[in-house]
Design a protein around this motif. Structure first.
Motif, mmCIF file in Angstrom:
data_model
loop_
_atom_site.group_PDB
_atom_site.id
_atom_site.type_symbol
_atom_site.label_atom_id
_atom_site.label_comp_id
_atom_site.label_asym_id
_atom_site.label_seq_id
_atom_site.Cartn_x
_atom_site.Cartn_y
_atom_site.Cartn_z
ATOM 1 N N GLU A 74 26.970 47.673 24.168
ATOM 2 C CA GLU A 74 25.878 48.104 25.045
ATOM 3 C C GLU A 74 24.568 48.196 24.266
ATOM 4 N N ALA B 160 33.883 43.494 25.511
ATOM 5 C CA ALA B 160 32.807 43.682 26.482
ATOM 6 C C ALA B 160 33.412 43.818 27.865
ATOM 7 N N GLN C 179 28.952 43.671 31.213
ATOM 8 C CA GLN C 179 28.245 43.364 29.973
ATOM 9 C C GLN C 179 28.235 41.865 29.705
#
Length: 299
Positions: A111, A23, A27
Motif C-alpha cells: 500500500e 497484493a 491493489q
C-alpha cells in the motif's frame, strides 16, 4: 504456461507480484490497470492462477479479501526477465498458511508503494511500479545486514527525464515492535553509512593508492534518504514513535549520519489523506517541523 500475454498486462502483473510479494485484487488493479474496469484485472489474475504462476488466499476476517502472491514457478519465470534480472529473488510464500502469517506487514508495504506510484502519476513525475524494490540486502559485515522494507527510486520533476533522481530506504512500522527497537534501526543505518569492507590481505593504502570507500558508494551516488512510514496506532502512538526515533542513543557515528542523510517519518494515514509529496514528513532531528520528502536533499 501456454497463454501469457508477454507483451502487456500479464507480464506486468506477474512482475509486480514477484517484486512486491503480495497484493490484494484492488491493489493490483490500482498498479497495473487503473484506467480499465476492475473485472479485467480479476480475469487477468484468474488466468495467471490457472497457468500456475500466481495463487491466492482469502481472508474471512477482512470481508473475504483476496490476496495474491506468486508461486515458485511464477518467480522462476519472472526472474529471468530483463526488468527483474539481477535482483535478489524473493522468499517465495509456498502455501496459504505461510502467506497468512506474512500478509499484514506485506500488504502495508505494498500500500505504501502504491501511494508513491499514484502520487507520481498525478504529479507527472516518475515512480514506476518496478521502481519499488522490497528487501534489498546491504551487508554491514560480520554476517549482519541492513534490509529495508523497500528501496525506492523516484524521479522528481517532469517525467520526461529532466528531473533529479531520488532514492529512499523505506521502513514501514505497524507498531508491532517497541519504540526502542524501532529507534535501533537508526543505528543500523549509521553502521551501513560508515561500513567499509575489509579486503583480505590488503594493507593500509599507501601514497598514490585509492582509499577504500564505503560499500554503499558502489550502488548509489548519494546515500538514500530514510523514510519511516508509521501505521497501526493512533496520532498519540505516532508521536511517541517519532519521539523515540528523535531520542535514539547519541553517538558520533549516528550524529554524523543524521547530519548528512535526511531521515523523515510520517503516518500512513497522512500519506493516504494528503499524498506523499505534501509536507507531512517530520525530520527526526527536528520533529516539530514538517517538510516535503523530495526536497530535503539534492540527489
Amino acid at each position: 504456461m501456454t497463454d501469457v500475454d508477454t507483451g502487456g498486462g500479464d507480464r506486468l502483473a506477474l512482475a509486480v507480484l514477484t517484486q512486491y510479494r503480495m497484493a490484494t485484487t484492488e491493489q493490483m488493479h490500482r498498479v497495473i490497470a487503473p484506467g480499465v474496469r476492475r473485472e479485467q484485472t480479476r480475469r487477468r489474475l484468474a488466468k495467471l492462477r490457472q497457468e500456475g504462476l500466481v495463487d491466492r488466499i482469502t481472508l474471512p476476517q477482512a470481508g473475504r479479501l483476496r490476496v495474491w502472491f506468486p508461486t515458485a514457478y511464477g518467480v522462476q519465470i519472472a526472474s529471468e526477465w530483463p526488468e527483474l534480472r539481477g535482483r535478489r529473488p524473493p522468499k517465495t510464500v509456498s502455501d496459504p498458511t505461510a502467506a497468512r502469517l506474512r500478509v499484514g506487514h506485506t500488504l502495508t508495504v505494498t500500500e505504501t508503494a502504491l501511494l508513491f506510484v499514484e502520487d507520481a502519476r498525478r504529479r507527472g513525475e516518475l515512480c514506476r511500479p518496478l521502481d519499488w524494490l522490497p528487501e534489498v540486502y546491504h551487508s554491514i559485515g560480520g554476517g549482519e545486514a541492513v534490509i529495508p522494507d523497500a528501496l525506492m527510486y523516484y524521479r522528481n520533476g517532469p517525467a520526461d527525464g529532466h528531473g533529479a533522481m531520488l532514492r529512499a530506504f523505506v521502513e514501514v512500522d505497524r507498531a508491532t515492535m517497541g519504540p526502542e527497537r524501532l529507534a535501533a534501526k537508526l543505528t543500523a543505518y549509521a553502521r551501513l553509512y560508515n561500513y567499509v569492507p575489509a579486503a583480505p590481505g590488503r594493507r593500509r593504502p599507501t601514497i598514490g593508492q585509492e582509499p577504500v570507500q564505503e560499500e554503499w558508494r558502489k550502488r548509489y551516488p548519494l546515500f538514500p534518504r530514510v523514510l519511516f512510514v508509521l501505521d497501526g496506532t493512533g496520532p498519540a502512538g505516532i508521536t511517541t514513535r517519532i519521539r523515540a526515533l528523535h531520542a535514539a542513543p547519541a553517538g558520533l557515528a549516528l550524529a554524523v549520519f543524521l547530519r548528512d542523510v535526511p531521515v523523515l517519518a510520517a503516518s500512513l494515514a497522512d500519506l493516504r489523506n494528503n499524498g506523499p509529496s505534501e509536507p507531512v514528513w517530520r525530520p527526526i532531528r527536528d520533529p516539530a517541523s514538517r517538510v516535503v520528502w523530495s526536497q530535503s536533499q539534492d540527489a
